[in-house]
Design a protein around this motif. Structure first.
Motif, PDB file in Angstrom:
ATOM      1  N   LEU A 271     -81.830  -3.414  74.426  1.00 46.97           N
ATOM      2  CA  LEU A 271     -81.088  -3.578  73.183  1.00 46.97           C
ATOM      3  C   LEU A 271     -81.859  -4.487  72.231  1.00 46.97           C
ATOM      4  CD1 LEU A 271     -78.584  -3.172  75.428  1.00 46.97           C
ATOM      5  CD2 LEU A 271     -77.270  -3.541  73.346  1.00 46.97           C
ATOM      6  N   ARG A 272     -81.684  -4.213  70.964  1.00 43.97           N
ATOM      7  CA  ARG A 272     -82.286  -5.032  69.912  1.00 43.97           C
ATOM      8  C   ARG A 272     -81.183  -5.833  69.233  1.00 43.97           C
ATOM      9  NH1 ARG A 272     -84.119  -1.214  66.994  1.00 43.97           N
ATOM     10  NH2 ARG A 272     -86.209  -1.135  67.915  1.00 43.97           N
ATOM     11  N   LEU A 273     -81.337  -7.146  69.175  1.00 41.86           N
ATOM     12  CA  LEU A 273     -80.386  -8.022  68.508  1.00 41.86           C
ATOM     13  C   LEU A 273     -80.982  -8.484  67.189  1.00 41.86           C
ATOM     14  CD1 LEU A 273     -79.146 -10.240  71.482  1.00 41.86           C
ATOM     15  CD2 LEU A 273     -78.228  -8.065  70.674  1.00 41.86           C
ATOM     16  N   VAL A 274     -80.228  -8.294  66.112  1.00 42.56           N
ATOM     17  CA  VAL A 274     -80.672  -8.673  64.771  1.00 42.56           C
ATOM     18  C   VAL A 274     -79.841  -9.861  64.316  1.00 42.56           C
ATOM     19  CG1 VAL A 274     -81.021  -7.901  62.394  1.00 42.56           C
ATOM     20  CG2 VAL A 274     -81.302  -6.280  64.283  1.00 42.56           C
ATOM     21  N   ALA A 275     -80.515 -10.872  63.782  1.00 43.48           N
ATOM     22  CA  ALA A 275     -79.837 -12.105  63.358  1.00 43.48           C
ATOM     23  C   ALA A 275     -78.741 -11.801  62.344  1.00 43.48           C
ATOM     24  CB  ALA A 275     -80.853 -13.079  62.769  1.00 43.48           C
ATOM     25  N   GLY A 276     -77.706 -12.621  62.363  1.00 44.67           N
ATOM     26  CA  GLY A 276     -76.566 -12.403  61.484  1.00 44.67           C
ATOM     27  C   GLY A 276     -76.657 -13.204  60.202  1.00 44.67           C
ATOM     28  N   CYS A 277     -76.049 -12.665  59.170  1.00 43.48           N
ATOM     29  CA  CYS A 277     -75.978 -13.328  57.871  1.00 43.48           C
ATOM     30  C   CYS A 277     -74.526 -13.305  57.410  1.00 43.48           C
ATOM     31  CB  CYS A 277     -76.874 -12.626  56.853  1.00 43.48           C
ATOM     32  SG  CYS A 277     -76.794 -13.341  55.193  1.00 43.48           S
ATOM     33  N   ASP A 278     -73.982 -14.486  57.103  1.00 43.52           N
ATOM     34  CA  ASP A 278     -72.585 -14.560  56.672  1.00 43.52           C
ATOM     35  C   ASP A 278     -72.438 -14.493  55.151  1.00 43.52           C
ATOM     36  OD1 ASP A 278     -73.497 -17.024  55.870  1.00 43.52           O
ATOM     37  OD2 ASP A 278     -72.261 -18.183  57.251  1.00 43.52           O
ATOM     38  N   LYS A 279     -73.545 -14.201  54.448  1.00 44.45           N
ATOM     39  CA  LYS A 279     -73.552 -13.963  52.991  1.00 44.45           C
ATOM     40  C   LYS A 279     -73.377 -15.227  52.161  1.00 44.45           C
ATOM     41  CE  LYS A 279     -73.630  -9.526  53.955  1.00 44.45           C
ATOM     42  NZ  LYS A 279     -74.860  -8.741  53.795  1.00 44.45           N
ATOM     43  N   ARG A 280     -73.394 -16.409  52.776  1.00 47.95           N
ATOM     44  CA  ARG A 280     -73.245 -17.639  52.011  1.00 47.95           C
ATOM     45  C   ARG A 280     -74.593 -18.089  51.457  1.00 47.95           C
ATOM     46  NH1 ARG A 280     -71.329 -22.361  54.678  1.00 47.95           N
ATOM     47  NH2 ARG A 280     -72.640 -21.691  56.439  1.00 47.95           N
ATOM     48  N   ALA A 281     -74.560 -18.778  50.330  1.00 44.65           N
ATOM     49  CA  ALA A 281     -75.791 -19.266  49.717  1.00 44.65           C
ATOM     50  C   ALA A 281     -76.509 -20.241  50.650  1.00 44.65           C
ATOM     51  CB  ALA A 281     -75.481 -19.930  48.383  1.00 44.65           C
ATOM     52  N   GLU A 282     -75.746 -21.099  51.360  1.00 48.48           N
ATOM     53  CA  GLU A 282     -76.364 -22.058  52.262  1.00 48.48           C
ATOM     54  C   GLU A 282     -77.126 -21.369  53.374  1.00 48.48           C
ATOM     55  OE1 GLU A 282     -73.314 -21.898  51.279  1.00 48.48           O
ATOM     56  OE2 GLU A 282     -72.461 -23.847  50.738  1.00 48.48           O
ATOM     57  N   THR A 283     -76.547 -20.300  53.918  1.00 51.61           N
ATOM     58  CA  THR A 283     -77.212 -19.561  54.989  1.00 51.61           C
ATOM     59  C   THR A 283     -78.486 -18.901  54.476  1.00 51.61           C
ATOM     60  OG1 THR A 283     -75.077 -19.126  56.040  1.00 51.61           O
ATOM     61  CG2 THR A 283     -76.918 -17.741  56.694  1.00 51.61           C
ATOM     62  N   CYS A 284     -78.415 -18.322  53.294  1.00 50.09           N
ATOM     63  CA  CYS A 284     -79.578 -17.659  52.705  1.00 50.09           C
ATOM     64  C   CYS A 284     -80.722 -18.661  52.507  1.00 50.09           C
ATOM     65  CB  CYS A 284     -79.184 -17.019  51.380  1.00 50.09           C
ATOM     66  SG  CYS A 284     -80.450 -15.941  50.664  1.00 50.09           S
ATOM     67  N   ARG A 285     -80.382 -19.874  52.103  1.00 51.41           N
ATOM     68  CA  ARG A 285     -81.412 -20.884  51.797  1.00 51.41           C
ATOM     69  C   ARG A 285     -81.951 -21.546  53.061  1.00 51.41           C
ATOM     70  NH1 ARG A 285     -80.885 -26.359  50.749  1.00 51.41           N
ATOM     71  NH2 ARG A 285     -78.607 -26.148  50.681  1.00 51.41           N
ATOM     72  N   LEU A 286     -81.071 -21.943  53.976  1.00 47.62           N
ATOM     73  CA  LEU A 286     -81.483 -22.741  55.120  1.00 47.62           C
ATOM     74  C   LEU A 286     -81.927 -21.896  56.323  1.00 47.62           C
ATOM     75  CD1 LEU A 286     -78.676 -25.461  54.974  1.00 47.62           C
ATOM     76  CD2 LEU A 286     -81.016 -25.601  54.082  1.00 47.62           C
ATOM     77  N   LYS A 287     -81.248 -20.789  56.562  1.00 50.93           N
ATOM     78  CA  LYS A 287     -81.570 -19.981  57.741  1.00 50.93           C
ATOM     79  C   LYS A 287     -82.698 -18.996  57.462  1.00 50.93           C
ATOM     80  CE  LYS A 287     -79.334 -16.980  61.202  1.00 50.93           C
ATOM     81  NZ  LYS A 287     -78.042 -16.424  61.692  1.00 50.93           N
ATOM     82  N   PHE A 288     -82.683 -18.398  56.276  1.00 51.56           N
ATOM     83  CA  PHE A 288     -83.657 -17.334  55.984  1.00 51.56           C
ATOM     84  C   PHE A 288     -84.688 -17.718  54.920  1.00 51.56           C
ATOM     85  CE2 PHE A 288     -79.661 -15.221  57.295  1.00 51.56           C
ATOM     86  CZ  PHE A 288     -80.115 -14.591  58.438  1.00 51.56           C
ATOM     87  N   ASP A 289     -84.514 -18.863  54.259  1.00 52.48           N
ATOM     88  CA  ASP A 289     -85.424 -19.294  53.195  1.00 52.48           C
ATOM     89  C   ASP A 289     -85.628 -18.153  52.190  1.00 52.48           C
ATOM     90  OD1 ASP A 289     -87.127 -20.910  51.754  1.00 52.48           O
ATOM     91  OD2 ASP A 289     -88.898 -20.431  52.957  1.00 52.48           O
ATOM     92  N   ASN A 290     -84.504 -17.573  51.747  1.00 53.23           N
ATOM     93  CA  ASN A 290     -84.554 -16.376  50.903  1.00 53.23           C
ATOM     94  C   ASN A 290     -83.652 -16.522  49.680  1.00 53.23           C
ATOM     95  OD1 ASN A 290     -85.534 -13.654  50.524  1.00 53.23           O
ATOM     96  ND2 ASN A 290     -83.507 -12.912  51.097  1.00 53.23           N
ATOM     97  N   PHE A 291     -83.433 -17.753  49.238  1.00 47.05           N
ATOM     98  CA  PHE A 291     -82.456 -17.982  48.181  1.00 47.05           C
ATOM     99  C   PHE A 291     -82.844 -17.319  46.851  1.00 47.05           C
ATOM    100  CE2 PHE A 291     -80.253 -20.624  44.939  1.00 47.05           C
ATOM    101  CZ  PHE A 291     -78.958 -20.365  45.359  1.00 47.05           C
ATOM    102  N   LEU A 292     -84.127 -17.108  46.609  1.00 43.65           N
ATOM    103  CA  LEU A 292     -84.548 -16.451  45.367  1.00 43.65           C
ATOM    104  C   LEU A 292     -84.000 -15.035  45.271  1.00 43.65           C
ATOM    105  CD1 LEU A 292     -88.269 -17.610  44.964  1.00 43.65           C
ATOM    106  CD2 LEU A 292     -86.265 -18.350  43.660  1.00 43.65           C
ATOM    107  N   ASN A 293     -83.679 -14.428  46.420  1.00 39.68           N
ATOM    108  CA  ASN A 293     -83.119 -13.067  46.435  1.00 39.68           C
ATOM    109  C   ASN A 293     -81.618 -13.056  46.688  1.00 39.68           C
ATOM    110  OD1 ASN A 293     -85.567 -11.648  45.983  1.00 39.68           O
ATOM    111  ND2 ASN A 293     -86.129 -11.895  48.136  1.00 39.68           N
ATOM    112  N   PHE A 294     -80.981 -14.209  46.640  1.00 38.74           N
ATOM    113  CA  PHE A 294     -79.532 -14.274  46.863  1.00 38.74           C
ATOM    114  C   PHE A 294     -78.804 -13.458  45.786  1.00 38.74           C
ATOM    115  CE2 PHE A 294     -75.398 -16.492  46.346  1.00 38.74           C
ATOM    116  CZ  PHE A 294     -74.899 -16.258  47.611  1.00 38.74           C
ATOM    117  N   ARG A 295     -77.927 -12.560  46.205  1.00 34.66           N
ATOM    118  CA  ARG A 295     -77.274 -11.633  45.283  1.00 34.66           C
ATOM    119  C   ARG A 295     -75.796 -11.967  45.038  1.00 34.66           C
ATOM    120  NH1 ARG A 295     -81.597  -9.687  42.753  1.00 34.66           N
ATOM    121  NH2 ARG A 295     -83.144  -8.939  44.250  1.00 34.66           N
ATOM    122  N   GLY A 296     -75.425 -13.199  45.282  1.00 34.84           N
ATOM    123  CA  GLY A 296     -74.071 -13.635  44.948  1.00 34.84           C
ATOM    124  C   GLY A 296     -74.102 -14.576  43.750  1.00 34.84           C
TER     125      GLY A 296
END
Length: 283
Positions: free
Chosen positions: A239-264
Motif C-alpha cells: 500500500l502507498r500512504l500519502v501525507a494528509g493536508c487539512d487545508k489550513r494555511a498553517e499546515t501549508c506553510r509549516l508542513k509542506f512549505d508551500n504557502f505561495l500556492n495556498f488557495r484559500g
C-alpha cells in the motif's frame, strides 16, 4: 451508419443494442441485449449479462440526457465486487443501435457516463448520464479560509511523491477499516491523517480510501480509514500512504512549505467579527 437508414425504412428489422463500458482504470468491455455475441470496432459484445435500458430521454437543448440500465450481477459480466469497490463509478458508456444481422449497419445512440448504481437483489440498476450532465456541475471558487485545491494537483503545485510525503509499505494485517503496518520509523503520528491509502497490488489494486487517523501504537503504525476498502487485503499487500493536508494555511506553510500556492483566504474575517456591532462604554 451506412445502410442503417435503409434497414429501418425496410419495415422488417433485426435490431439490438450494444454497450461499450470503459472503467476509470481503462478496462473496456462490451455487452449486448441480443442473444448472440457481436463484434465491431475491435470490441466483442457479450450477451450473458442480460442488460437492457429504458427509453432514452434526449433533447436538443442543454438539459441532461437521462436513462437507466438494468442488468444481472454475474461472474462473467458486471460483478458484485466491482460495484461495491466503486470501480464502475463514472465509467464511460457508449450505446449503439445495431442491425445484428449486419453489425456494420449501426448508429451511436448514447454517449455519457454511469451515474448512481443501485442493487436490486441479483440485479443492478445504473443511471445513465449524457455528456450535457457535465454542464450541471457548479463552477467557480468559494471564498473561505481553507484551501480549495486538491492536494498535489496543478493548483496546489506540491509534489506529493517527494520522499517523506509518500511511503510504500507491506500490510501486516487489515481489520475492517484499520490497516496495521509493522513500521514505526518515519513520520510522527498523525502525519498521514486526512491523506489517502492506495492499494498497489493484489485483488484491490487501484483502489484507494481517505485516511481518518494515523497513529503509532504497540510497535506498529495503525491507519484508520473513513470506510473500509472493499477488497481482500491479505498480509503482504503493498500500500502507498500519502501525507494528509487539512487545508489550513498553517499546515501549508509549516508542513509542506508551500504557502505561495495556498488557495484559500487565510485572512478572511470569521463569523464572530462579521456579527460584531458597536457598543457604548469605556475604551
Amino acid at each position: 451508419m451506412s445502410g442503417f437508414d435503409d434497414h429501418l425504412a425496410g419495415g422488417v428489422t433485426t435490431l439490438c443494442r450494444a454497450w461499450a463500458l470503459r472503467r476509470a482504470d481503462g478496462l473496456l468491455r462490451g455487452f449486448t441485449d441480443h442473444d448472440r455475441a457481436l463484434s465491431f470496432d475491435g470490441i466483442d459484445f457479450r450477451p450473458e449479462t442480460g442488460m437492457s435500458a429504458s427509453a432514452l430521454v434526449q433533447g436538443a437543448g442543454l438539459a441532461a440526457d437521462t436513462s437507466e440500465a438494468l442488468g444481472a450481477i454475474s461472474d462473467s459480466g458486471i460483478t458484485e465486487a466491482e460495484i461495491a469497490q466503486g470501480r464502475l463509478d463514472g465509467a464511460e458508456l457508449r450505446i449503439w443501435r445495431v442491425n445484428w444481422a449486419n453489425p456494420a449497419q449501426r448508429a451511436l445512440e448514447f454517449r455519457g457516463r454511469l451515474g448512481e448504481i443501485r442493487r436490486d437483489g441479483t440485479l443492478f440498476r445504473a443511471e445513465l448520464r449524457g455528456l450535457s450532465d457535465l454542464l450541471n456541475r457548479p463552477g467557480g471558487r468559494v471564498y473561505q479560509k481553507r484551501c480549495d485545491a486538491a492536494f498535489g494537483d496543478a493548483r496546489c503545485g506540491f509534489d506529493a511523491s517527494r520522499p517523506g510525503f509518500t511511503e510504500t509499505w507491506p500490510l501486516a494485517r487489515a481489520e475492517g477499516g484499520t490497516l496495521r503496518f509493522d513500521w514505526t520509523e518515519g513520520p510522527e503520528s498523525g502525519w498521514f491523517a486526512q491523506g489517502r491509502a492506495e492499494v498497489i497490488d493484489g485483488p484491490g489494486a487501484g483502489l484507494s480510501a481517505p485516511i481518518r487517523e494515523d497513529r503509532l501504537a504497540d510497535g506498529a503504525r495503525l491507519v484508520e480509514l473513513w470506510q473500509p476498502i472493499c477488497a481482500d487485503l491479505p498480509p503482504g499487500t503493498m500500500l502507498r500512504l500519502v501525507a494528509g493536508c487539512d487545508k489550513r494555511a498553517e499546515t501549508c506553510r509549516l508542513k509542506f512549505d508551500n504557502f505561495l500556492n495556498f488557495r484559500g483566504f487565510a485572512h478572511l474575517p470569521g463569523t464572530d467579527w462579521l456579527m460584531a456591532v458597536p457598543r457604548s462604554g469605556g475604551a
